[in-house]
Design a protein around this motif. Structure first.
Motif, PDB file in Angstrom:
ATOM      1  N   LEU A  85       0.848  -1.187   0.000  1.00 49.67           N
ATOM      2  CA  LEU A  85       0.000   0.000   0.000  1.00 49.67           C
ATOM      3  C   LEU A  85       0.884   1.237   0.000  1.00 49.67           C
ATOM      4  N   ALA A  86       0.579   2.192  -0.876  1.00 49.25           N
ATOM      5  CA  ALA A  86       1.441   3.352  -1.073  1.00 49.25           C
ATOM      6  C   ALA A  86       1.311   4.390   0.036  1.00 49.25           C
ATOM      7  N   ALA A  87       0.367   4.214   0.946  1.00 45.06           N
ATOM      8  CA  ALA A  87       0.181   5.175   2.037  1.00 45.06           C
ATOM      9  C   ALA A  87      -0.145   4.421   3.316  1.00 45.06           C
ATOM     10  N   ALA A  88       0.203   5.015   4.437  1.00 40.43           N
ATOM     11  CA  ALA A  88      -0.097   4.422   5.735  1.00 40.43           C
ATOM     12  C   ALA A  88      -1.475   4.868   6.209  1.00 40.43           C
ATOM     13  N   SER A 120      -1.561  -5.475  -8.255  1.00 34.46           N
ATOM     14  CA  SER A 120      -0.700  -4.382  -8.689  1.00 34.46           C
ATOM     15  C   SER A 120      -1.418  -3.050  -8.460  1.00 34.46           C
ATOM     16  N   ALA A 121      -0.641  -1.986  -8.292  1.00 36.55           N
ATOM     17  CA  ALA A 121      -1.214  -0.672  -8.004  1.00 36.55           C
ATOM     18  C   ALA A 121      -1.793  -0.043  -9.259  1.00 36.55           C
ATOM     19  N   LEU A 122      -2.978   0.531  -9.133  1.00 39.13           N
ATOM     20  CA  LEU A 122      -3.616   1.298 -10.192  1.00 39.13           C
ATOM     21  C   LEU A 122      -3.666   2.765  -9.765  1.00 39.13           C
ATOM     22  N   PRO A 123      -3.851   3.689 -10.724  1.00 36.25           N
ATOM     23  CA  PRO A 123      -3.944   5.103 -10.341  1.00 36.25           C
ATOM     24  C   PRO A 123      -5.061   5.333  -9.326  1.00 36.25           C
ATOM     25  N   GLY A 124      -4.742   6.059  -8.275  1.00 37.96           N
ATOM     26  CA  GLY A 124      -5.720   6.375  -7.246  1.00 37.96           C
ATOM     27  C   GLY A 124      -6.171   7.821  -7.350  1.00 37.96           C
TER      28      GLY A 124
END
Length: 330
Positions: free
Chosen positions: A278-281, A310-314
């Motif tokens: 996860l790109a953020a806490a 995989s990560a997609l644009p949030g």
């Protein structure tokens, strides 16, 4: 007698039509731009807004909703929303039924919120605090009728599936209540542990159960049947406190906001995705998709994962997100 007075006072706070407490209004009507129709709704607590987004998480409109805490989508296209007040987390709270223009057609004063769920797309289910220090599980009909399901000091979570509501507690108890008049009475079981969340499962009137007692390695995810017997139980292996279940109820995502990763389980308890970064806490709540993907609410951003994790644009730019919901197709 005290319980009767509390219920009567609670029911008397239902207000239909205009909002009397103020501070709730649309800041912009919902506009569909070409194929951009409303798909998601995010609760930005610190901005005091509900944010309507399309399938790509692009913003469509913002609705004023001060101190919004949780949202649940109804099958008629409206929303259940719970907000705190200026008196803080222990002060008065409000359950509101809202449409996507920001209009509120029902409001109910409640105590501090511990959980909100939607009973198969219609009525609201809540666990709230009471003035006497106890907690109460409530069923609120679309017409504003209030029914107390259970009172106790340790109630923590509630969910509905196929005409039954499951109430869980930090004391390890599970109790199932009929939402249909004349149906079988209450079922109960001591499941054990510290139950933090429950959600509808893939079985008829079955439920997923999240136990967060002990260390991360001791925490459990389980599926229980209609009679509350255990179908399977698996180690969670993360510090998640909430369940994100897909609409078809075949997949469950759990996000560990402190460790910044999520994992996905299948309906048989199999660990399908052991690690998704996860790109953020600070992730607390999210929603799962039937295809295996997910959207999670971090304080300042919405994070999106593809079916393969995989990560997609949030989408960023929020003050402090606390919840996200998928709007139901009508």
């Amino acid at each position: 007698m005290q319980t009767k007075r509390w219920r009567a006072a609670l029911a008397g706070l239902v207000l239909a039509g205009a909002v009397l407490t103020g501070g709730v209004a649309a800041t912009g009507a919902l506009v569909e731009r070409g194929a951009r129709s409303a798909r998601f709704l995010a609760a930005d607590r610190d901005a005091g807004q509900l944010v309507v987004l399309d399938a790509d998480l692009l913003e469509l409109s913002r609705l004023s909703m001060p101190y919004a805490l949780e949202v649940e989508a109804r099958r008629d296209g409206k929303l259940w929303s719970v907000s705190a007040s200026a008196l803080g987390p222990l002060g008065p709270h409000f359950l509101r039924r809202v449409d996507l223009s920001g209009a509120v057609d029902m409001e109910l004063g409640i105590g501090p919120l511990f959980d909100l769920a939607c009973a198969d797309g219609d009525g609201a289910l809540l666990v709230v605090g009471r003035p006497d220090g106890q907690r109460e599980a409530l069923e609120v009909s679309s017409g504003g009728g209030v029914r107390a399901l259970e009172v106790g000091p340790a109630l923590s979570a509630v969910a509905a599936n196929g005409g039954r509501a499951l109430v869980a507690g930090h004391d390890g108890w599970l109790r199932s209540y009929s939402l249909t008049p004349g149906a079988p009475s209450t079922l109960s079981r001591q499941f054990g542990g510290v139950l933090a969340d429950v959600a509808p499962g893939p079985l008829r009137m079955g439920f997923y159960v999240l136990d967060v007692a002990g260390s991360v390695s001791q925490r459990r995810l389980a599926l229980v049947a209609e009679d509350l017997s255990t179908v399977w139980v698996k180690p969670v292996g993360c510090g998640a406190l909430h369940l994100s279940v897909s609409p078809d109820r075949r997949r469950v995502w759990l996000a560990d906001g402190a460790a910044r990763f999520a994992r996905r389980f299948g309906a048989d308890g199999g660990l399908e995705i052991p690690f998704a970064a996860l790109a953020a806490a600070g992730v607390e709540r999210g929603l799962a998709h039937d295809d295996g993907g997910a959207v999670f609410a971090a304080p300042g951003t919405l994070l999106r994962l593809a079916p393969d994790a995989s990560a997609l644009p949030g989408q960023g730019g929020f003050d402090f997100l606390v919840d996200v919901a998928a709007l139901r197709a009508r």
